[in-house]
Design a protein around this motif. Sequence first.
Motif, mmCIF file in Angstrom:
data_model
loop_
_atom_site.group_PDB
_atom_site.id
_atom_site.type_symbol
_atom_site.label_atom_id
_atom_site.label_comp_id
_atom_site.label_asym_id
_atom_site.label_seq_id
_atom_site.Cartn_x
_atom_site.Cartn_y
_atom_site.Cartn_z
ATOM 1 N N ARG A 124 -17.432 97.375 13.863
ATOM 2 C CA ARG A 124 -18.275 96.001 14.191
ATOM 3 C C ARG A 124 -17.609 95.239 12.259
ATOM 4 O O ARG A 124 -17.721 94.637 12.500
ATOM 5 N N TRP A 125 -17.719 96.158 11.302
ATOM 6 C CA TRP A 125 -16.919 95.615 10.187
ATOM 7 C C TRP A 125 -15.437 95.224 9.690
ATOM 8 O O TRP A 125 -15.211 94.905 9.085
ATOM 9 N N VAL A 169 -19.465 102.239 13.410
ATOM 10 C CA VAL A 169 -18.951 100.487 11.775
ATOM 11 C C VAL A 169 -17.975 100.207 11.882
ATOM 12 O O VAL A 169 -17.756 98.780 11.209
ATOM 13 N N HIS A 188 -24.873 94.385 10.848
ATOM 14 C CA HIS A 188 -23.263 93.521 11.400
ATOM 15 C C HIS A 188 -23.400 93.161 10.517
ATOM 16 O O HIS A 188 -24.402 92.467 9.251
ATOM 17 N N PRO A 189 -21.948 92.183 10.170
ATOM 18 C CA PRO A 189 -21.263 91.362 9.497
ATOM 19 C C PRO A 189 -22.019 89.921 9.321
ATOM 20 O O PRO A 189 -22.187 89.511 8.513
ATOM 21 N N ARG A 212 -17.861 93.153 2.230
ATOM 22 C CA ARG A 212 -19.146 93.760 2.240
ATOM 23 C C ARG A 212 -18.747 94.896 2.899
ATOM 24 O O ARG A 212 -19.591 96.094 3.158
ATOM 25 N N ALA A 213 -17.859 94.502 3.500
ATOM 26 C CA ALA A 213 -17.042 95.973 4.672
ATOM 27 C C ALA A 213 -17.154 97.424 4.412
ATOM 28 O O ALA A 213 -17.688 98.675 5.026
ATOM 29 N N VAL A 224 -20.257 99.294 2.571
ATOM 30 C CA VAL A 224 -21.363 99.215 4.163
ATOM 31 C C VAL A 224 -19.900 100.787 4.755
ATOM 32 O O VAL A 224 -20.878 102.027 4.623
ATOM 33 N N LYS A 276 -24.181 88.221 15.975
ATOM 34 C CA LYS A 276 -24.639 89.397 15.678
ATOM 35 C C LYS A 276 -25.187 89.089 17.578
ATOM 36 O O LYS A 276 -26.101 88.197 17.832
ATOM 37 N N PRO A 332 -15.964 89.948 10.185
ATOM 38 C CA PRO A 332 -15.127 91.862 9.851
ATOM 39 C C PRO A 332 -13.986 91.513 8.630
ATOM 40 O O PRO A 332 -13.344 90.341 9.065
ATOM 41 N N TYR A 333 -14.069 92.471 7.992
ATOM 42 C CA TYR A 333 -12.647 92.157 7.274
ATOM 43 C C TYR A 333 -11.599 92.389 7.834
ATOM 44 O O TYR A 333 -11.791 92.747 9.002
#
Length: 441
Positions: free
Chosen positions: A151-152, A148, A213-214, A31-32, A35, A229, A221-222
């Motif tokens: 966080r990701w 971004v 946030h993931p 999903r990162a 985003v 969170k 996160p990736y």
Amino acid sequence: MPVTETIESAPQDHRPPSSSSDGRRRPRIHRAWIVAAVTFVTIIGGAAFNSLPGLLINPLHDEFGWSRGEIGLAVSINMALYGLTAPFAAALMDRFGIRRVVASALTLVAAGALASVWMTASWQLMLYWGLLAGLGTGSMAMAFAATVTHRWFVARRGLVTGLLTAAGASGQLVFLPFCAWIIEERGWRPASVTTALAALVVVPFVWLLMRDHPADVGLAPYGGPYTAKPAPARGAARRTVRVLLDAARTGPFWLLAGTFAICGASTNGLIRTHFVPSAHDHGMPITVAASLLAVIGVFDVIGTVFSGWLTDRFEARRLLAVYYALRGVSLLFLPLLMAPDVRPPMIFFIVFYGLDWVATVPPTLALCREQYGEDSAIVFGWVLASHQVGAAVVAFLGGVARDVFGGYDVVWYASGALCAVAALMALVIRRTRQPDDAVGG
């Protein structure tokens, strides 16, 4: 781009509690990356407005009789607020979430661009372009990309930073020639409306697809472990100021701020604002000059992504020194290249400058992470503020120089010399690794 890595690659004890027992397969695309794609498109939409100022200096001067210094002052206010808003925006994203802050910012940009259609006095230009658009663009500036990315992503941070930084150039690539054509055919007002619509169109994508946030979607996160969170950070403005005061006690902060101020002066303040009117002074049509700036955008994407890749592998301060030194040399030659038509030496300059345009961002952000860890996004916001203050000063002084000297040569030469100073400043930044915040490769 390795988009097939999934949360399943993380150790079992790093998964969110619900993922160890539900038996569902995770999507193959993390999903990162979605985003990051939404962030890329959002920055493009916001960048539409940034393509306007350099194109409208001559039309506004011709229609209203405003001096280039007055118009440059409005651009200067915009750039200064863009920079000064950025660190507070990073803290506001911690407090209220990315989606709310960015959607509000896009609305402000659209309001400023649309309201300028009805302006009749220069103070209105400063209000609409300077205040409204400045606050809006600053709230989703590079600090947005930094937040971004932090966080990701753990792995591929340098690469993603390069991609998101290149989004602004991609917006320039899309909108510069298009807006120049609209101005030539229909006038400057339809071009301003176009940039307002570009900002508004992106808002639904932000609201529907962006996540703060993931952990909001039960992911790590990736390339990193799952983390819960954090609670919304209260006192966003107070924290932003505190981070500035803490960072200001360290030498690397002033070196990073100084080099990035020169970066802004030699890109947004100089080339983006004054290249088109300068080329037009030498007989080049506005549409042709705008197309050259768009070509800078093409190679900016390539150069920035490549710089992100290099930042994952080489020492960031040495990369910065090389980038600034080469930029300074190219600016010293630019006055010799101006002509009514496009010649091979000018094409070489455009390609070269495009590769170097914001290649400085990935190593600068990497150095912020090295030095300041969890506060790096806010520190980078303040460093970005210096970038925009440098841009604001040159946007204004460039217009004044054109009014006083009848040309821009002195500005090109001074900026080239400043870039040489930035190269030396980059080399003396001390290297202090933060082991748990090292850039993932």
